[in-house]
Design a protein around this motif. Structure first.
Motif, PDB file in Angstrom:
ATOM      1  N   PHE A 109       0.816  -1.215   0.000  1.00 18.04           N
ATOM      2  CA  PHE A 109       0.000   0.000   0.000  1.00 18.04           C
ATOM      3  C   PHE A 109       0.850   1.265   0.000  1.00 18.04           C
ATOM      4  O   PHE A 109       0.523   2.247  -0.672  1.00 18.04           O
ATOM      5  CB  PHE A 109      -0.939  -0.015   1.212  1.00 18.04           C
ATOM      6  CG  PHE A 109      -2.313   0.512   0.890  1.00 18.04           C
ATOM      7  CD1 PHE A 109      -3.139  -0.172   0.020  1.00 18.04           C
ATOM      8  CD2 PHE A 109      -2.778   1.687   1.454  1.00 18.04           C
ATOM      9  CE1 PHE A 109      -4.404   0.303  -0.290  1.00 18.04           C
ATOM     10  CE2 PHE A 109      -4.042   2.176   1.151  1.00 18.04           C
ATOM     11  CZ  PHE A 109      -4.858   1.478   0.273  1.00 18.04           C
ATOM     12  N   TYR A 166      -8.809  -4.369  10.281  1.00 17.67           N
ATOM     13  CA  TYR A 166      -7.839  -4.815   9.292  1.00 17.67           C
ATOM     14  C   TYR A 166      -7.739  -6.335   9.289  1.00 17.67           C
ATOM     15  O   TYR A 166      -7.788  -6.987  10.342  1.00 17.67           O
ATOM     16  CB  TYR A 166      -6.469  -4.203   9.584  1.00 17.67           C
ATOM     17  CG  TYR A 166      -6.473  -2.700   9.485  1.00 17.67           C
ATOM     18  CD1 TYR A 166      -6.340  -2.054   8.265  1.00 17.67           C
ATOM     19  CD2 TYR A 166      -6.629  -1.911  10.632  1.00 17.67           C
ATOM     20  CE1 TYR A 166      -6.357  -0.671   8.172  1.00 17.67           C
ATOM     21  CE2 TYR A 166      -6.646  -0.525  10.555  1.00 17.67           C
ATOM     22  CZ  TYR A 166      -6.513   0.082   9.322  1.00 17.67           C
ATOM     23  OH  TYR A 166      -6.547   1.450   9.244  1.00 17.67           O
ATOM     24  N   TRP A 295      -8.244   4.979  -2.364  1.00 16.62           N
ATOM     25  CA  TRP A 295      -8.019   4.166  -1.172  1.00 16.62           C
ATOM     26  C   TRP A 295      -8.890   2.914  -1.215  1.00 16.62           C
ATOM     27  O   TRP A 295      -8.410   1.808  -0.966  1.00 16.62           O
ATOM     28  CB  TRP A 295      -8.334   4.968   0.096  1.00 16.62           C
ATOM     29  CG  TRP A 295      -7.225   5.826   0.583  1.00 16.62           C
ATOM     30  CD1 TRP A 295      -5.900   5.507   0.659  1.00 16.62           C
ATOM     31  CD2 TRP A 295      -7.335   7.180   1.059  1.00 16.62           C
ATOM     32  NE1 TRP A 295      -5.179   6.562   1.159  1.00 16.62           N
ATOM     33  CE2 TRP A 295      -6.030   7.602   1.412  1.00 16.62           C
ATOM     34  CE3 TRP A 295      -8.403   8.058   1.231  1.00 16.62           C
ATOM     35  CZ2 TRP A 295      -5.772   8.872   1.931  1.00 16.62           C
ATOM     36  CZ3 TRP A 295      -8.148   9.326   1.743  1.00 16.62           C
ATOM     37  CH2 TRP A 295      -6.852   9.719   2.084  1.00 16.62           C
ATOM     38  N   GLU A 296     -10.162   3.095  -1.504  1.00 15.29           N
ATOM     39  CA  GLU A 296     -11.083   1.959  -1.501  1.00 15.29           C
ATOM     40  C   GLU A 296     -10.824   1.021  -2.674  1.00 15.29           C
ATOM     41  O   GLU A 296     -10.920  -0.197  -2.538  1.00 15.29           O
ATOM     42  CB  GLU A 296     -12.534   2.456  -1.524  1.00 15.29           C
ATOM     43  CG  GLU A 296     -12.892   3.433  -0.415  1.00 15.29           C
ATOM     44  CD  GLU A 296     -12.660   2.872   0.980  1.00 15.29           C
ATOM     45  OE1 GLU A 296     -12.630   1.643   1.133  1.00 15.29           O
ATOM     46  OE2 GLU A 296     -12.518   3.664   1.925  1.00 15.29           O
ATOM     47  N   TRP A 298      -7.897   0.467  -4.315  1.00 13.04           N
ATOM     48  CA  TRP A 298      -6.682  -0.320  -4.139  1.00 13.04           C
ATOM     49  C   TRP A 298      -6.768  -1.237  -2.927  1.00 13.04           C
ATOM     50  O   TRP A 298      -6.046  -2.236  -2.843  1.00 13.04           O
ATOM     51  CB  TRP A 298      -5.476   0.620  -4.034  1.00 13.04           C
ATOM     52  CG  TRP A 298      -5.141   1.237  -5.361  1.00 13.04           C
ATOM     53  CD1 TRP A 298      -5.342   0.693  -6.591  1.00 13.04           C
ATOM     54  CD2 TRP A 298      -4.531   2.510  -5.599  1.00 13.04           C
ATOM     55  NE1 TRP A 298      -4.904   1.541  -7.576  1.00 13.04           N
ATOM     56  CE2 TRP A 298      -4.403   2.673  -7.011  1.00 13.04           C
ATOM     57  CE3 TRP A 298      -4.085   3.541  -4.778  1.00 13.04           C
ATOM     58  CZ2 TRP A 298      -3.841   3.802  -7.600  1.00 13.04           C
ATOM     59  CZ3 TRP A 298      -3.526   4.671  -5.350  1.00 13.04           C
ATOM     60  CH2 TRP A 298      -3.408   4.807  -6.748  1.00 13.04           C
ATOM     61  N   ASN A 299      -7.622  -0.913  -2.001  1.00 11.55           N
ATOM     62  CA  ASN A 299      -7.796  -1.751  -0.820  1.00 11.55           C
ATOM     63  C   ASN A 299      -8.506  -3.057  -1.132  1.00 11.55           C
ATOM     64  O   ASN A 299      -8.210  -4.097  -0.535  1.00 11.55           O
ATOM     65  CB  ASN A 299      -8.602  -0.971   0.225  1.00 11.55           C
ATOM     66  CG  ASN A 299      -9.061  -1.829   1.385  1.00 11.55           C
ATOM     67  OD1 ASN A 299      -8.267  -2.276   2.203  1.00 11.55           O
ATOM     68  ND2 ASN A 299     -10.368  -2.089   1.457  1.00 11.55           N
ATOM     69  N   SER A 302      -6.260  -6.030  -2.137  1.00 11.09           N
ATOM     70  CA  SER A 302      -4.952  -6.161  -1.502  1.00 11.09           C
ATOM     71  C   SER A 302      -5.002  -7.238  -0.427  1.00 11.09           C
ATOM     72  O   SER A 302      -6.061  -7.492   0.170  1.00 11.09           O
ATOM     73  CB  SER A 302      -4.531  -4.827  -0.876  1.00 11.09           C
ATOM     74  OG  SER A 302      -4.322  -3.855  -1.875  1.00 11.09           O
ATOM     75  N   HIS A 305      -5.788  -5.580   4.120  1.00  9.27           N
ATOM     76  CA  HIS A 305      -6.776  -4.570   3.775  1.00  9.27           C
ATOM     77  C   HIS A 305      -7.722  -4.358   4.947  1.00  9.27           C
ATOM     78  O   HIS A 305      -7.630  -5.036   5.969  1.00  9.27           O
ATOM     79  CB  HIS A 305      -7.559  -4.980   2.528  1.00  9.27           C
ATOM     80  CG  HIS A 305      -8.362  -6.237   2.706  1.00  9.27           C
ATOM     81  ND1 HIS A 305      -7.815  -7.502   2.615  1.00  9.27           N
ATOM     82  CD2 HIS A 305      -9.685  -6.437   2.994  1.00  9.27           C
ATOM     83  CE1 HIS A 305      -8.744  -8.415   2.830  1.00  9.27           C
ATOM     84  NE2 HIS A 305      -9.896  -7.788   3.056  1.00  9.27           N
ATOM     85  N   TRP A 306      -8.614  -3.403   4.793  1.00  8.43           N
ATOM     86  CA  TRP A 306      -9.589  -3.133   5.845  1.00  8.43           C
ATOM     87  C   TRP A 306     -10.993  -3.486   5.362  1.00  8.43           C
ATOM     88  O   TRP A 306     -11.279  -3.487   4.165  1.00  8.43           O
ATOM     89  CB  TRP A 306      -9.534  -1.671   6.295  1.00  8.43           C
ATOM     90  CG  TRP A 306      -9.792  -0.668   5.208  1.00  8.43           C
ATOM     91  CD1 TRP A 306     -11.002  -0.210   4.764  1.00  8.43           C
ATOM     92  CD2 TRP A 306      -8.804   0.000   4.426  1.00  8.43           C
ATOM     93  NE1 TRP A 306     -10.838   0.703   3.750  1.00  8.43           N
ATOM     94  CE2 TRP A 306      -9.499   0.862   3.527  1.00  8.43           C
ATOM     95  CE3 TRP A 306      -7.416  -0.016   4.396  1.00  8.43           C
ATOM     96  CZ2 TRP A 306      -8.836   1.660   2.607  1.00  8.43           C
ATOM     97  CZ3 TRP A 306      -6.757   0.783   3.485  1.00  8.43           C
ATOM     98  CH2 TRP A 306      -7.467   1.607   2.613  1.00  8.43           C
TER      99      TRP A 306
END
Length: 372
Positions: A109, A166, A295-296, A298-299, A302, A305-306
């Protein structure tokens, strides 16, 4: 100010008769908040409040009908091309599961956002012939450690609402969790403020907002105390009723910073809005929303992630984020600007502050602005 962030939520937990231990553990692992299920009534009420808040700004932009376009004044820099390539490669590595990348997979990230930060500065340079990264490199570097502290404060407040958590990072020790989280946290402010400068180069995105409603704080002392009191009370409330007052996680820090600045006679980020100029406020709010989209995005695929748990309104997701959750990026952008302004001073060159650009501003700086 740190005391006013740290103590009120803990006071709420104490007043509710619950143990403080789950809220002080590190790394945070205990899920102690039971979130309310989705319900149409709060969803519609919150959605209506969001629409009502944004409608005046959107209406103003529509009425302004800015048609002028800022033509680039410089070639896209070579370092921007490198940043673009770097970001594409980092994106590929973040979303794939190559065996040789396994030890580094949870750390992708930060490289992604370093590439993004340089890339948005390159885009700004192409449009204006200057950018924050080149004009004020020490300022940009100072944003990284400030950003880490800034976002850790939201991580602390999230312990009381537990709206996100997370997954995929493995079973980390306290030290591993600290440094692996701090690195990406440090990119938040440079990303948002760099994007703010880029947004300000598009007259269509800010047109007419230099002649918007005039904001008045009235008696600054009384308003300051009211804001500080409301912020502290709101933070107590999220400890007691997290399912109801969770939106204050995004509002209370801004109220607290602004209230303290008013009490000390310091300029606030709303100084220009007191003259009817909302360009910078809107630019930074919109910049946070743009960053939020990435942010959302690429999250979502991954490894580390969250995921979200938003009470009552958790529905209609775009990536991991419920639709109404994106509204939180608007006040978050203002908080990014507020904390940078408070600690490091104005955004722009020579202390003059970054200015959002009207058609006239852009024409003065750039004679190649196209005619209507």
């Amino acid at each position: 100010m740190p005391v006013l962030i740290l103590l009120p939520p803990l006071s709420g937990i104490w007043l509710a008769g619950r143990s403080l231990d789950p809220y002080l553990e590190f790394p945070p692992r205990t899920r102690s908040v039971v979130h309310a299920p989705f319900a149409w009534l709060p969803f519609l009420l919150l959605g209506a409040a969001i629409v009502a808040s944004l409608a005046p700004f959107v209406t103003c932009l529509f009425r302004a009908r800015c048609k002028r376009m800022l033509r680039p004044v410089a070639a896209f820099p070579w370092w921007g091309t490198l940043a673009l390539g770097w970001t594409v490669v980092a994106w590929f590595l973040a979303w794939t599961r190559l065996e040789w990348m396994h030890p580094l997979q949870p750390l992708t990230f930060t490289p992604l956002w370093l590439g993004y930060i340089v890339l948005v500065n390159a885009l700004t340079f192409r449009r204006l012939g200057r950018c924050l990264l080149l004009d004020r490199p020490r300022y940009v570097l100072a944003l990284f450690p400030l950003s880490a502290v800034f976002w850790w404060s939201f991580e602390y407040l999230n312990r009381f609402t537990q709206n996100w958590h997370y997954v995929g990072g493995g079973n980390l020790s306290g030290w591993e969790y600290l440094w692996q989280a701090t690195l990406p946290f440090s990119t938040v402010l440079p990303a948002v403020l760099g994007t703010t400068e880029l947004v300000g180069t598009y007259p269509q995105l800010i047109g007419g907002l230099d002649r918007f409603a005039v904001l008045s704080f009235g008696h600054r002392g009384r308003t300051g105390w009211a804001l500080v009191g409301a912020a502290a009370g709101g933070l107590v409330a999220i400890g007691i009723w997290p399912n109801v007052f969770f939106p204050l996680l995004w509002m209370a820090p801004l109220m607290l910073i602004t209230g303290l600045e008013l009490l000390q006679g310091l300029p606030t980020i709303f100084r220009e809005a007191e003259r009817g100029d909302w360009r910078r406020l809107w630019s930074v709010a919109l910049a946070a929303l743009i960053c939020g989209f990435f942010w959302e995005l690429w999250n979502v695929r991954s490894l580390a992630h969250w995921e979200y748990a938003i009470p009552s309104v958790h529905a209609f997701k775009l990536f991991e984020m419920p639709a109404l959750g994106y509204a939180g990026y608007f006040p978050f952008g203002l908080e990014c600007w507020a904390v940078a302004h408070l600690v490091l001073g104005p955004i722009g060159r020579g202390g003059e502050g970054y200015r959002g650009s009207t058609e006239t501003d852009l024409a003065q700086r750039n004679p190649t602005v196209a005619e209507r």
